[in-house]
Design an enzyme around this catalytic site. Structure first.
Site, PDB file in Angstrom:
ATOM      1  N   ARG A   1       0.029  -8.857  -5.720  1.00 60.85           N
ATOM      2  CA  ARG A   1       1.006  -8.932  -4.645  1.00 60.85           C
ATOM      3  C   ARG A   1       1.826 -10.219  -4.685  1.00 60.85           C
ATOM      4  NH1 ARG A   1      -2.958  -9.834   0.616  1.00 60.85           N
ATOM      5  NH2 ARG A   1      -2.664 -12.084   0.798  1.00 60.85           N
TER       6      ARG A   1
ATOM      7  N   ASP B   1       0.805  -1.216   0.000  1.00 63.59           N
ATOM      8  CA  ASP B   1       0.000   0.000   0.000  1.00 63.59           C
ATOM      9  C   ASP B   1       0.842   1.272   0.000  1.00 63.59           C
ATOM     10  OD1 ASP B   1      -2.464  -1.342   0.015  1.00 63.59           O
ATOM     11  OD2 ASP B   1      -2.378  -1.601   2.185  1.00 63.59           O
TER      12      ASP B   1
ATOM     13  N   MET C   1      -5.659  -2.960  -5.168  1.00 69.89           N
ATOM     14  CA  MET C   1      -5.709  -2.813  -3.721  1.00 69.89           C
ATOM     15  C   MET C   1      -5.406  -1.369  -3.316  1.00 69.89           C
ATOM     16  SD  MET C   1      -3.951  -6.348  -2.370  1.00 69.89           S
ATOM     17  CE  MET C   1      -4.849  -7.912  -2.437  1.00 69.89           C
ATOM     18  N   GLY C   2      -5.728  -1.060  -2.064  1.00 73.98           N
ATOM     19  CA  GLY C   2      -5.536   0.282  -1.536  1.00 73.98           C
ATOM     20  C   GLY C   2      -6.778   0.724  -0.812  1.00 73.98           C
ATOM     21  N   ARG C   3      -6.842   0.429   0.483  1.00 74.95           N
ATOM     22  CA  ARG C   3      -8.054   0.701   1.261  1.00 74.95           C
ATOM     23  C   ARG C   3      -8.242   2.190   1.549  1.00 74.95           C
ATOM     24  NH1 ARG C   3     -11.179  -2.454   4.518  1.00 74.95           N
ATOM     25  NH2 ARG C   3      -9.852  -4.202   3.929  1.00 74.95           N
TER      26      ARG C   3
END
Length: 420
Positions: A300, A144, A190-192
């Site tokens: 990932r 991240d 991804m990346g909250r």
């Protein structure tokens, strides 16, 4: 000063290069026999310490430890297990100290993100109060890229390279079929809370108008009307549109577009997939034929396309963690310090774990275009060096020849411990 054993653990979601950091720790520790006798690795991360499942890395073949530099996933096993606060559940921390005492461990290297750095800091503090001081060094890791004080986080550069390549290739596919088939392609990354990975996909865009046309960031409140207008304009102009959306894209009220209503082991909202949500908006609002894909574990785990810069930094930070420990540092995390953009140059520094723990570094607003749908040249200047260089694994019969370790464990000395 007598030599002691060290404990190394991998934590949280794995990366394409976390094992390079493991190699850095293990190989560097062997250079300090006067300080470190053996490196024990936790089976499945911190659970390995709590359950006294300790892997003796000295029993691994040196060639296999070297092979960790190009092997993805967590070679020793990782876990999503957050220790409670000292006030809530002191017993878990006391168990860690008891295991460390039993196995003569005085060095703790924790390879993870913000939560992990917090754990390492707490262990360093508690060990002092229990009169069994343990040198605790955090080894940074997160795809991240949201750890503070370091120019970048190991794992991010390789994921950035993967998503940029993937959206480039998928965009060319859509362009070639758009006259009679799919008009819009949506790729979820991804990346909250931080849009670094989504931003990296913008590196694929160039003067030929390849790569993504629209990027949705967690940092920018999602406006459906503005978004559909942007998609419509792009399709009318180009005949097709490629979109990258971060899993953490959210509405102005803070709700995730894809909040499933479930919590994960760390108490975070479990996201149910934003790509199909966005695709349905486009289908219903504009009527275009759309395809979507979720990168998920693929991004990932993609060591086959790892960034050479990322691999080198991951190893260097594992090495630096040991160097710092034997030099007397404690409760710190080694960091990457950028000294030049062109050419990209970096050196090593370190930051106190107390300042690193549980801090999220979000994408700066000046890295996002004024309309909120793309990256700026400042972002490109920051991101581009991190995906540079290729560091391919060896191949056998057409497939990467990744290593699987033997993972022989040392004998237990304590009673079993029940996790809360």
């Amino acid at each position: 000063m007598p030599a002691y054993n060290a404990f190394y653990a991998q934590s949280g979601g794995v990366t394409p290069v976390i094992n390079a950091s493991a190699a850095g720790v293990i190989q560097t520790a062997a250079q300090y026999p006067e300080h470190i006798k053996k490196v024990y690795a936790g089976q499945d991360g911190i659970l390995g310490a709590l359950q006294e499942e300790l892997i003796d890395t000295s029993l691994e073949a040196p060639a296999d430890i070297e092979a960790l530099k190009y092997t993805p996933s967590g070679a020793f096993g990782s876990c999503r297990y957050k220790l409670k606060s000292l006030e809530e559940h002191r017993a878990e921390y006391e168990r860690l100290i008891a295991v460390f005492k039993a196995h003569d461990i005085r060095y703790f290297f924790y390879n993870g993100g913000g939560d992990s750095q917090d754990t390492a800091y707490k262990v360093s503090q508690l060990s002092e109060s229990m009169d069994f001081p343990i040198t605790c060094i955090g080894v940074p890791k997160t795809i991240d890229n949201d750890l503070p004080f370091t120019d970048c986080s190991p794992g991010f550069g390789s994921v950035a390279k993967y998503v940029a390549v993937s959206i480039l290739e998928a965009s060319m596919d859509v362009a070639s079929m758009s006259s009679t088939s799919t008009k819009v392609f949506v790729m979820e990354v991804m990346g909250r809370h931080a849009g670094w990975i989504a931003a990296a996909a913008g590196l694929a865009a160039d003067q030929r108008e390849l790569g993504p046309d629209i990027i949705l960031f967690p940092e920018i409140e999602f406006n459906q009307t503005d978004f559909l207008q942007k998609v419509d304009e792009t399709v009318k102009r180009k005949g097709h549109c490629s979109i990258v959306v971060s899993e953490g894209a959210k509405y102005p009220d803070g709700r995730f577009l894809a909040d499933s209503g479930v919590k994960d082991a760390f108490g975070h909202a479990q996201l149910g997939g934003v790509a199909p949500v966005v695709t349905n908006m486009i289908k219903q609002g504009l009527g275009h034929k759309c395809h979507w894909a979720v990168c998920d574990y693929l991004q990932r785990a993609a060591r086959h396309i790892g960034s050479k810069t990322d691999v080198e930094q991951a190893y260097a930070l594992g090495k630096a963690a040991v160097d710092l420990a034997v030099q007397g540092a404690n409760a710190v995390m080694p960091t990457i310090v950028r000294t030049s953009n062109g050419p990209y140059q970096w050196t090593l520094g370190h930051a106190p774990l107390a300042d690193v723990a549980n801090v999220e570094e979000k994408l700066p607003r000046d890295y996002i275009s004024d309309d909120g749908f793309f990256i700026t040249e400042s972002a490109r200047a920051y991101l581009s060096p991190l995906i540079q260089g290729e560091d391919y694994p060896p191949y056998t019969r057409g497939l990467p020849n990744y290593v699987i370790l033997r993972k022989q464990k040392v004998g237990k000395k304590l009673p079993d411990f029940k996790l809360s």
